[in-house]
Design a protein around this motif. Structure first.
Motif, PDB file in Angstrom:
ATOM      1  N   ASP A  92      -4.026  33.984  29.129  1.00 18.02           N
ATOM      2  CA  ASP A  92      -2.750  34.609  28.421  1.00 18.02           C
ATOM      3  C   ASP A  92      -3.591  36.483  28.165  1.00 18.02           C
ATOM      4  O   ASP A  92      -3.401  36.845  27.966  1.00 18.02           O
ATOM      5  CB  ASP A  92      -2.476  34.210  27.401  1.00 18.02           C
ATOM      6  CG  ASP A  92      -1.304  33.539  28.188  1.00 18.02           C
ATOM      7  OD1 ASP A  92      -1.068  33.573  28.773  1.00 18.02           O
ATOM      8  OD2 ASP A  92      -0.226  32.429  26.915  1.00 18.02           O
TER       9      ASP A  92
ATOM     10  N   SER B  97       4.583  37.718  29.557  1.00 22.75           N
ATOM     11  CA  SER B  97       4.933  36.784  30.706  1.00 22.75           C
ATOM     12  C   SER B  97       4.485  36.987  31.747  1.00 22.75           C
ATOM     13  O   SER B  97       4.392  38.496  31.396  1.00 22.75           O
ATOM     14  CB  SER B  97       6.360  36.892  29.891  1.00 22.75           C
ATOM     15  OG  SER B  97       6.999  37.568  30.091  1.00 22.75           O
ATOM     16  N   SER B  98       4.445  36.721  32.896  1.00 18.74           N
ATOM     17  CA  SER B  98       4.406  36.876  33.959  1.00 18.74           C
ATOM     18  C   SER B  98       5.279  36.917  35.002  1.00 18.74           C
ATOM     19  O   SER B  98       6.484  35.927  34.754  1.00 18.74           O
ATOM     20  CB  SER B  98       2.934  35.469  34.587  1.00 18.74           C
ATOM     21  OG  SER B  98       3.321  36.380  35.675  1.00 18.74           O
TER      22      SER B  98
ATOM     23  N   TYR C  39       2.407  41.545  34.903  1.00 22.89           N
ATOM     24  CA  TYR C  39       2.669  40.634  33.143  1.00 22.89           C
ATOM     25  C   TYR C  39       3.528  42.129  32.490  1.00 22.89           C
ATOM     26  O   TYR C  39       3.101  43.279  32.469  1.00 22.89           O
ATOM     27  CB  TYR C  39       1.558  40.449  32.940  1.00 22.89           C
ATOM     28  CG  TYR C  39       0.891  39.528  33.935  1.00 22.89           C
ATOM     29  CD1 TYR C  39       0.773  38.130  33.563  1.00 22.89           C
ATOM     30  CD2 TYR C  39      -0.798  40.007  34.461  1.00 22.89           C
ATOM     31  CE1 TYR C  39      -0.139  37.593  34.706  1.00 22.89           C
ATOM     32  CE2 TYR C  39      -1.084  39.855  35.267  1.00 22.89           C
ATOM     33  CZ  TYR C  39      -0.882  38.204  35.036  1.00 22.89           C
ATOM     34  OH  TYR C  39      -2.263  37.267  35.921  1.00 22.89           O
TER      35      TYR C  39
END
Length: 498
Positions: A44, A117-118, A188
């Motif tokens: 992350d 987030s992806s 991302y």
């Protein structure tokens, strides 16, 4: 096997089973979950400095990286910054000191930024255009090293880390920003603060301090302005300022400190581009203000201010030079007036020049017809006593208040210098006032009060330590404890005895 032995075997068997279940739970369930959490935490992060299972020194949290090189590129601007001898510098397209606050904000953001987030693992060119990543809004390359236990490692290749990433447009829904790392096709989303930290041009990354001077460290100030020229000096930083040119006299320390502080407060508004720099430098050959600030340590700072007409507008540019550094910048037009002060504005307006600790005797001359009041400090106890007209213990706090007020007493205005006749101001040897003496009876300072100031009944003419006429506020003088009942312990009775 008896019953007791059977029970013991049962307990041991149960213990082994429980232990096995515990180990299975840890290694079979908890350990993988912990590893997965560590892996996710690393994945992350925008700037990864360690492997998922790698711990910091002594098994603690991972050590923060130390950044040494930054490149920030956006349309029409590419800025290269390097950490040189402990301080950030812009090294391209110009050589200049970097804005510490802006660079620190960027490095802190890089060290802590995480993906929210992806969004897209295999984006098309059309997708990248939609995210603002083809072409990117900003491209950043950051180099850092992971310090060892001693804080070193800057030259160790195994500790070097490099990251290049691109930022796109803002996600209007939640204020996040689209991000893509070099070598990783995934798009991302990250915190909007990352966008604010990187989206700056070269002039934004530069240090905007135009005048790097600090009054507490200065020993000499030379100024040649439009209307006035002067030199201020002092032997050491704990000594008072003296005006040495165009005349020699005491300077107002607070006014000098205020002047330097105000001047330092004017920062660079912007910096001239290459096309305009030549014209600006030509104008600086005939400056409207020249100043030299000499500190007790370090290089003197030479400052020049000039008027330059650009695009039909008259603007003020400055060139500050010290050591190997220089700043050429546009500043506020009011900057040229800050140092342009007259002698009367710089001279010390204190009525008396003395040090409180040196005073051992006080003589107060009241209005005509009143008794002279004498006070002295005893040699053994160093306490104040009233010597005349009535011997008595003095009120220590009142004497201290009087001396402190006299030391700070300032003229509201200055009048004639070295008048031929003080009598026309109502000032003579018999004028009411105060005389301060040392332990040997030597006069340290004398304040003599005269008539009301013509046209201003709220002020009195006065004579102090300097050879010029002072204008003192009556209200300030009336507040001084100059009466016998103010200074002595006990109230005088009708017959004069306490």
């Amino acid at each position: 096997m008896n019953a007791r032995q059977k029970n013991l075997v049962s307990v041991l068997a149960a213990t082994l089973v429980a232990g096995g279940l515990g180990l299975y739970t840890y290694f079979g369930v908890m350990k993988p979950e912990e590893q997965e959490a560590q892996r996710k935490e690393v994945e992350d992060k925008l700037f990864v400095t360690q492997a998922p299972d790698e711990r910091g020194q002594d098994g603690g949290a991972p050590v923060a990286p130390v950044f040494t090189h930054l490149t920030v590129e956006m349309a029409g601007s590419k800025t290269v910054m390097e950490l040189v001898e402990g301080r950030w510098r812009v090294t391209s397209p110009v050589s200049a000191l970097a804005n510490k606050a802006e660079v620190d904000g960027l490095t802190q953001e890089l060290a802590s930024a995480k993906f929210l987030s992806s969004l897209d693992k295999n984006p098309t060119d059309a997708d990248l255009e939609r995210y603002g990543l083809k072409p990117p809004v900003v491209t950043v390359t950051a180099r850092a090293y992971v310090p060892n236990a001693q804080g070193g490692g800057a030259e160790d290749p195994s500790r070097q880390r490099t990251l290049t990433f691109h930022t796109g447009v803002e996600n209007r829904f939640d204020g996040s920003v689209y991000v893509r790392r070099e070598g990783d096709p995934t798009v991302y989303s990250s915190q909007g603060s990352l966008r604010f930290a990187v989206q700056k041009r070269t002039n934004d990354w530069r240090d905007h301090e135009a005048f790097p001077v600090n009054e507490p460290s200065l020993l000499r100030i030379e100024v040649k302005a439009r209307k006035n020229a002067f030199t201020l000096e002092r032997a050491s930083t704990d000594q008072p300022w003296q005006l040495t040119k165009p005349v020699a006299l005491r300077a107002d320390g607070q006014r000098v400190a205020s002047m330097v502080s105000m001047f330092k407060g004017y920062r660079a508004l912007t910096f001239p581009d290459a096309e305009r720099e030549a014209k600006v430098r030509t104008a600086l050959e005939k400056p409207v203000v020249e100043a030299l600030f000499v500190p007790n340590t370090g290089d003197p700072v030479r400052v020049r201010l000039a008027e330059v007409t650009l695009d039909g507008m008259q603007q003020i540019f400055t060139l500050s030079e010290w050591g190997r550094e220089s700043v050429l910048a546009l500043v506020d037009s009011n900057t040229v007036n800050v140092l342009d002060l007259t002698v009367s504005e710089l001279k010390d307006k204190k009525a008396l020049a003395f040090t409180v600790d040196d005073v051992h005797q006080l003589v107060i001359h009241p209005a005509p017809g009143g008794d002279i009041i004498r006070l002295a400090k005893t040699q053994d106890t160093q306490q104040w006593e009233v010597v005349a007209p009535i011997p008595s213990r003095a009120r220590e706090f009142k004497v201290a208040s009087l001396l402190g007020s006299l030391e700070k007493l300032k003229a509201a205005a200055l009048g004639e210098a070295r008048p031929k006749s003080w009598g026309k101001y109502g000032i003579s040897d018999s004028s009411r006032g105060v005389v301060l003496l040392d332990a040997q009876g030597k006069e340290l300072a004398r304040l003599s009060l005269g008539n009301e100031v013509k046209g201003n009944p709220k002020r009195l003419w006065a004579r102090g330590s300097a050879e010029e006429v002072l204008e003192l506020e009556k209200s300030v003088l009336d507040a001084l404890p100059l009466k016998l009942e103010d200074l002595m312990q006990g109230v005088p009775a009708a017959n004069g005895s306490p």
